[in-house]
Design a protein around this motif. Structure first.
Motif, PDB file in Angstrom:
ATOM      1  N   ARG A 112       8.504   5.850   7.162  1.00  0.00           N
ATOM      2  CA  ARG A 112       9.943   6.105   6.368  1.00  0.00           C
ATOM      3  C   ARG A 112       9.773   5.458   4.765  1.00  0.00           C
ATOM      4  N   ASN A 113       9.178   4.364   4.814  1.00  0.00           N
ATOM      5  CA  ASN A 113       9.214   3.858   3.388  1.00  0.00           C
ATOM      6  C   ASN A 113       7.895   4.089   2.492  1.00  0.00           C
ATOM      7  N   ALA A 114       6.811   4.150   3.031  1.00  0.00           N
ATOM      8  CA  ALA A 114       5.508   4.073   2.139  1.00  0.00           C
ATOM      9  C   ALA A 114       5.354   5.409   1.638  1.00  0.00           C
ATOM     10  N   GLN A 115       6.450   6.137   0.995  1.00  0.00           N
ATOM     11  CA  GLN A 115       6.095   7.524   0.392  1.00  0.00           C
ATOM     12  C   GLN A 115       5.196   7.285  -0.956  1.00  0.00           C
ATOM     13  N   ASN A 116       4.781   6.213  -1.315  1.00  0.00           N
ATOM     14  CA  ASN A 116       3.973   6.371  -2.487  1.00  0.00           C
ATOM     15  C   ASN A 116       2.566   6.653  -2.082  1.00  0.00           C
TER      16      ASN A 116
END
Lengths: 305, 368
Positions: A112-116
């Protein structure tokens, strides 16, 4: 300090405190708080060689709490919740299944969060400083093959997430415990009787699960990125001979992209990263039924390519 | 240092008011900033401020990574929304009707700098009420589906709301909310949608329109202070602050024009609260005289203002996730009640709330 250098009591004292413990896993630092001693004990067994950080030295990515919901079930059938900053992405689990809940929750946080990063759904191993990506198509036998390779001289980088760094196209290791499922638990035990597998969790949504502790050397090298060199799509087929077949690049690209966690979100960055990666790699299909023979094929490939 | 006595509300506000404070940040402070900003959906906005000020290169890599991740999500949502606008244009072009894009989409089409890092979820449009039926029918024929199939929900939207039940195209993930005015029909304030559409400005994209600068702010103000419980709505307050900053930058009379327009539209109260709280909490540059003028026509008593001053800050600002406070829960509960009171007269509200709790109760019973 490593998790393994603390006793279960010392660790539990930390996880019940206001500041919890900070686990350093791959590129992520996770603050974990829990009161469940059994879970802490399993966590210690599985993450034995990972380091613990401190709040004044690490910026934290995920603040995870594993607490029992405050209701009457505490006395009858105790449950446990996974929460991150007041969000509860899952319904409560039976308290005995805290470990699989934590592992799934951690996956959820990353996806969900590590879209970098570009997040491919694949296991990654390495030999002679060259990484092989084993994409996870359902029923492929990827986890079993990856686990077996990691115990026969290959460096283990990841079982679930192939994390590609957009800055340099390299793979960031995240050598977490491998969840072996159902029959593959016995298959792997026969293959490597000395490896440590944690307690078995029955009747989870993926059947019976046992987590394989990553080799200490894999954890030690978790900050050394991998350089993608082969993309191999494993396919377990009972009674088949081992067969490594070259694969068309454009086909491999589509297969990888459609199976990624966040290819769409990465849009142009993702397309460039993935095409560059596939260009530099050689791609294969690997049909196998016997682990030893599959591994020897891959060893031959790694030593001669 | 992050000690318990220091109010964390001030923590995020201090950054928004004086970003230079980052120079004194410890690792714990960065962890808290990331956490609170992500929960409030303003992490990409924090990144925008740091980039805008030229500080981005000086912050820890870990913070950059997390901000990049948030920006990537914003970019993806933007792309999804622009594609949906393209599809809507394609579907509705033949109807020759005014279509006004609201909120996030409008900020983007108007080229407002902060919109590049603003998270948004849905596509919101405003259309003339007599066209809404043909628009809905046209979209339904082209594979948009209504997302509320329940008979009560349909009735609720069509009788009382300012929008029809949301639509979504079968192969896409973004919701389209079609409004015929900006507040529920049952609401205490009744701005005229005709006046809003008459003043709407053209954009370069497919002949879509946006509200005029004043109306854009009044809509945002109304939405925040007259159609929400304000809970954790810092992002909406930031929108207001940014819009006011942007439009008053080259026009010193902007606030006066805004007040005049609010009088015309019967939206003086939400405007006053917006000016008052953006100035008070975010330090938005609005003169005391303008705020006085905005209050003049509202008939907001000093007691009401005192109560709002007590309730709004704790409700709107994010809490420290490790230290939730009863005071905050209470403030949010009062404002939740207030928002319902403002949305509907009691004789409609009470049966509606009863229905909602009945549905919730039945859902709980059937849960395994």
């Amino acid at each position: 300090m490593k998790l393994g250098s603390y006793s279960i009591s010392e660790l539990t004292n930390k996880t019940v405190s206001k500041n919890g413990i900070i686990l350093l896993v791959g590129p992520f630092s996770v603050r974990l708080r829990t009161r469940d001693r059994q879970f802490v004990s399993t966590l210690r067994d599985l993450y034995l060689d990972f380091s613990i950080g401190s709040a004044d030295k690490q910026i934290i990515d995920f603040h995870i709490d594993m607490f029992s919901p405050p209701n009457h079930r505490r006395w009858i059938k105790p449950q446990i919740n996974f929460s991150i900053d007041g969000l509860f992405p899952f319904s409560p689990f039976s308290v005995s299944h805290a470990t699989p809940l934590f592992e799934w929750g951690f996956n959820w946080c990353i996806a969900r969060n590590a879209q970098n990063y570009l997040l491919l759904h694949a296991a990654v191993l390495e030999k002679n400083n060259r990484s092989v990506i084993l994409p996870a198509l359902p029923g492929s036998g990827k986890s079993t093959l990856a686990a077996a390779l990691s115990h026969t001289g290959w460096r283990f980088l990841s079982d679930e997430f192939c994390i590609v760094n957009p800055r340099d196209g390299k793979i960031i290791p995240i050598p977490r415990p491998t969840p072996l499922k159902n029959e593959s638990i016995q298959v792997f035990r026969n293959f490597s009787p000395d490896a440590f597998i944690g307690p078995l969790f029955h009747n989870t949504r993926k059947g019976t699960i046992g987590h394989l502790r990553p080799p200490p050397s894999a954890v030690e090298q978790q900050n050394n990125p991998g350089i993608p060199h082969w993309i191999i799509f494993p396919k377990y087929q009972s009674n088949s001979d081992t067969n490594l077949i070259s694969l068309d690049k454009s086909f491999s690209l589509m297969k990888l992209a459609s199976n990624a966690f966040n290819y769409e979100i990465q849009s142009e960055i993702g397309f460039k990263l993935l095409t560059t990666m596939v260009d530099k790699c050689t791609c294969y299909n690997l049909v196998f039924s016997d682990l030893n023979s599959a591994i020897s094929q891959l060893n031959t490939l790694a030593d001669n390519d | 240092m992050t000690d318990i006595l220091r109010s964390d509300n001030n923590f995020i506000l201090s950054f928004l008011k004086t970003p230079e404070i980052y120079l004194s940040y410890t690792k714990q402070d960065w962890s808290l900033l990331l956490r609170v900003a992500r929960n409030t959906n303003i992490l990409a906005h924090i990144g925008w401020i740091l980039k805008h000020k030229g500080y981005f290169d000086h912050i820890p890599t870990k913070v950059k990574d997390n901000i990049d991740a948030a920006q990537r999500i914003v970019d993806y949502r933007k792309q999804t929304a622009l594609w949906e606008l393209n599809r809507l244009h394609h579907a509705l072009n033949n109807l020759n009707t005014d279509i006004v894009i609201l909120k996030g989409g409008a900020y983007l089409l108007s080229g407002l700098p902060f919109s590049q890092s603003r998270m948004f979820a849905d596509v919101d449009i405003l259309v003339p009420k007599d066209k809404i039926e043909i628009i809905e029918q046209t979209l339904l024929k082209q594979n948009w589906k209504s997302m509320k199939v329940d008979e009560y929900d349909q009735h609720y939207y069509r009788e009382w709301m300012h929008e029809i039940p949301p639509l979504r195209h079968v192969v896409r993930t973004i919701e389209v909310d079609i409004h015929h005015t900006i507040l529920p029909l049952t609401s205490r304030l009744k701005p005229s949608p005709g006046k809003l559409i008459a003043d709407a400005a053209s954009t370069k994209l497919y002949g879509f329109k946006t509200l005029s600068p004043c109306d854009m702010i009044l809509h945002s103000a109304t939405h925040l202070f007259y159609d929400s419980g304000l809970e954790n709505k810092l992002k909406d307050l930031i929108d207001l602050g940014q819009l006011i900053n942007h439009f008053s930058e080259n026009n010193e009379h902007f606030t006066s024009e805004l007040i005049e327009r609010a009088n015309e539209l019967d939206l003086t109260k939400p405007l006053f609260y917006s000016l008052h709280f953006t100035q008070k909490l975010l330090g938005t540059k609005i003169s005391a005289k303008d705020i006085q003028n905005a209050k003049y026509n509202t008939r907001i008593s000093n007691v009401t203002l005192l109560i709002m001053n007590i309730l709004v800050p704790p409700a709107i600002l994010p809490e420290h996730p490790d230290h939730p406070k009863h005071r905050v829960r209470l403030a949010r509960w009062f404002l939740y009640i207030r928002s319902h009171y403002l949305r509907m007269p009691l004789e409609l509200l009470i049966p509606h709330l009863l229905h909602k709790s009945k549905v919730r109760w039945e859902a709980r019973k059937t849960r395994p």
